[in-house]
Motif scaffolding. Structure first.
Motif, PDB file in Angstrom:
ATOM      1  N   LEU A 274      70.672   7.269  91.966  1.00  0.00           N
ATOM      2  CA  LEU A 274      70.413   6.414  90.806  1.00  0.00           C
ATOM      3  C   LEU A 274      69.142   6.793  90.050  1.00  0.00           C
ATOM      4  O   LEU A 274      69.156   6.881  88.809  1.00  0.00           O
ATOM      5  CB  LEU A 274      70.366   4.942  91.229  1.00  0.00           C
ATOM      6  N   PRO A 275      68.008   7.047  90.734  1.00  0.00           N
ATOM      7  CA  PRO A 275      66.792   7.396  89.972  1.00  0.00           C
ATOM      8  C   PRO A 275      66.921   8.706  89.198  1.00  0.00           C
ATOM      9  O   PRO A 275      66.180   8.920  88.222  1.00  0.00           O
ATOM     10  CB  PRO A 275      65.716   7.519  91.064  1.00  0.00           C
TER      11      PRO A 275
ATOM     12  N   GLU B  17      67.674   1.491  85.599  1.00  0.00           N
ATOM     13  CA  GLU B  17      68.484   1.262  86.791  1.00  0.00           C
ATOM     14  C   GLU B  17      69.863   0.697  86.456  1.00  0.00           C
ATOM     15  O   GLU B  17      70.874   1.116  87.026  1.00  0.00           O
ATOM     16  CB  GLU B  17      67.763   0.315  87.755  1.00  0.00           C
ATOM     17  N   LYS B  18      69.930  -0.259  85.523  1.00  0.00           N
ATOM     18  CA  LYS B  18      71.227  -0.840  85.178  1.00  0.00           C
ATOM     19  C   LYS B  18      72.147   0.218  84.581  1.00  0.00           C
ATOM     20  O   LYS B  18      73.341   0.281  84.921  1.00  0.00           O
ATOM     21  CB  LYS B  18      71.058  -1.993  84.199  1.00  0.00           C
TER      22      LYS B  18
ATOM     23  N   ALA C 193      77.151   5.305  87.749  1.00  0.00           N
ATOM     24  CA  ALA C 193      77.610   5.594  89.111  1.00  0.00           C
ATOM     25  C   ALA C 193      78.904   4.854  89.414  1.00  0.00           C
ATOM     26  O   ALA C 193      79.833   5.415  90.020  1.00  0.00           O
ATOM     27  CB  ALA C 193      76.532   5.213  90.119  1.00  0.00           C
ATOM     28  N   GLN C 194      78.992   3.588  89.011  1.00  0.00           N
ATOM     29  CA  GLN C 194      80.214   2.825  89.257  1.00  0.00           C
ATOM     30  C   GLN C 194      81.409   3.440  88.539  1.00  0.00           C
ATOM     31  O   GLN C 194      82.523   3.457  89.072  1.00  0.00           O
ATOM     32  CB  GLN C 194      80.017   1.370  88.835  1.00  0.00           C
TER      33      GLN C 194
END
Length: 491
Positions: free
Chosen positions: A306-307, A313-314, A320-321
């Motif tokens: 994620l980073p 982050e959102k 990613a989802q």
């Protein structure tokens, strides 16, 4: 005489906290059990050198070859769903990397070569049985055409290891595209070490997915690529009835290879709930659960990235989802495509999946052997008069007959003749798999210093799609008193 490995090491160029430098612990009296001469030559190694006294000492960890830079790799992992922030190579030491004759970089690792800083009070050794099991199964998987780590050699150590009882020790030389795992990324994510995550991701892209380096969003592209490889890998496991047994995130390879053969097994009778692993008491890693667990593991991998995917982050989570959402379609496409081939279909039609699932349901209800049912279906595809062998796999042979009518109606919509169809089916439906009772028999004989059954089993499994009539007994399921219902990790 020196045993020469043309090492070209890259992982040890990463920051020092990625690994611990540690030499193998010498053993007393190593003896060669098996050398994979074909693989040795593929790696640019001289099999005669490796089989010499000095070569065997290298394969046992008693001698470190020139150019080696031995390390134990750091990683974390979810084990049966519970996160452990530090695992690492507790009984394996990476000697180094070589470039094989196809230009592919390979790790050369010793398993059972002594304690490391990650051993967690373990002895770092391996017993003979688990070493032979990994040699047998990993090479069988390679012959089946499934991405896998491979076995270069197995040696006895001349020492005993303490498990439930005293057992002869052994060392396996394992070859892999790399030993980087989802758990490797988790190790640094748990420490919020973003620089290390970036170093690792860049290394993985350079080593395994070089085309992604020029992608607009390389880390999202990396996630997509790993998702695809894992989805396709697990589909191929299901096609041959393979159950990994311990699909922890530290046993999930970023390269998309099957890795860490512990309590693994192949099904005899088909049942999607099958579990063999003695430590999988709740069936988390049962045969039919493997796709779901693969997605769970990949979700853990996505969390580590994620980073790198986006500073917001959102936004990173949304990306990613979206990537993870593709897993089911990728898996289903690979799984259903493979199943169509197993029943002799060359084209895809809407009702094909239902047709195959009906067969699988009948196989479960009638305790049909997974491997033999599909193999014998190839003979039935040539002539309905040859249904006898496949019908005999069902406790109620008539259960097959109704399905066979639908199957032949479906086959009639394609143009291939029976001989062409049977040949194609036999190319994807093995005649031989590493059946648990055969592996156990080979191990028990080896414990009595008889390696002939091991040698013969390895030889048969090297040609799984050939009939080998003189070895037909290796295709038979176990008799009731031969059944092996539990397999063990062996650590």
């Amino acid at each position: 005489m020196k045993v020469h490995f043309p090492f070209d090491n890259s992982y040890t160029a990463l920051p020092a906290h990625f690994f611990a430098r540690v030499a193998p612990t010498p053993v007393q009296a190593p003896r060669l059990i098996k050398l994979n001469t074909v693989l040795a030559e593929q790696l640019g190694l001289d099999p005669d050198w490796l089989a010499s006294a000095e070569g065997v000492e290298v394969l046992a960890g008693k001698r470190v070859p020139d150019g080696a830079d031995p390390i134990a790799m750091a990683y974390a992992g979810h084990q049966f769903g519970h996160f452990v922030a530090q695992l690492g190579d507790g009984r394996a030491i990476l000697l180094g990397e070589v470039i094989d004759r196809n230009g592919i970089r390979r790790d050369v690792q010793l398993k059972g070569s002594g304690p490391t800083p990650f051993s967690r009070r373990g002895d770092g050794r391996a017993a003979l049985g688990p070493v032979l099991r990994e040699y047998i199964v990993s090479e069988a998987m390679y012959a089946l055409g499934i991405p896998t780590t491979r076995s270069l050699a197995a040696v006895t150590s001349g020492e005993q290891v303490q498990r439930e009882t005293m057992l002869p020790g052994a060392v396996l030389t394992r070859v892999a595209s790399s030993h980087i795992r989802v758990g490797t990324f988790q190790f640094f994510a748990a420490r919020q070490d973003i620089d290390a995550l970036k170093h690792l991701a860049d290394h993985v892209i350079n080593r395994h997915y070089p085309d992604l380096a020029k992608a607009e969003h390389p880390y999202r592209a990396l996630l997509d690529a790993v998702i695809t490889r894992q989805a396709e890998l697990v589909a191929r496991w299901l096609h041959v009835g393979f159950i990994h047994g311990v699909m922890n995130t530290d046993n999930c390879s970023i390269a998309g290879e099957t890795i860490d053969y512990g309590p693994c097994a192949f099904m005899d009778e088909y049942n999607p709930a099958t579990v063999y692993s003695s430590i999988d008491e709740m069936g988390r890693y049962a045969y039919a659960n493997q796709p779901r667990i693969a997605l769970w593991n990949l979700t853990r991998f996505a969390e580590t990235l994620l980073p790198l995917i986006d500073s917001d982050e959102k936004a990173a989570i949304d990306i990613a989802q979206n990537s993870l959402g593709a897993f089911t379609d990728i898996f289903n496409d690979a799984y259903q495509s493979g199943l169509r081939k197993k029943i002799g279909l060359f084209t895809a039609q809407p009702d094909d999946d239902a047709l195959v699932q009906d067969l699988l349901a009948l196989m479960t209800a009638n305790q049909a052997d997974f491997t033999n049912t599909f193999r014998r279906l190839g003979t039935a595809a040539v002539d309905p008069e040859d249904d006898g062998d496949v019908r005999a796999e069902f406790t109620d042979p008539a259960a097959f007959d109704g399905w066979a009518v639908q199957w032949r109606q479906r086959l009639s919509r394609e143009s291939q003749d029976g001989a062409t169809r049977a040949k194609a089916m036999n190319a994807v439906n093995p005649a031989f798999i590493p059946r648990n009772h055969r592996i156990e028999a080979a191990i028990q004989a080896a414990l009595a210093n008889d390696f002939a059954p091991f040698e013969e089993l390895v030889s048969v499994l090297a040609k799984p799609y050939e009939d080998q009539p003189q070895m037909a007994e290796y295709g038979s399921p176990p008799a009731p008193d031969e059944r092996v219902l539990r397999t063990f990790c062996g650590t």
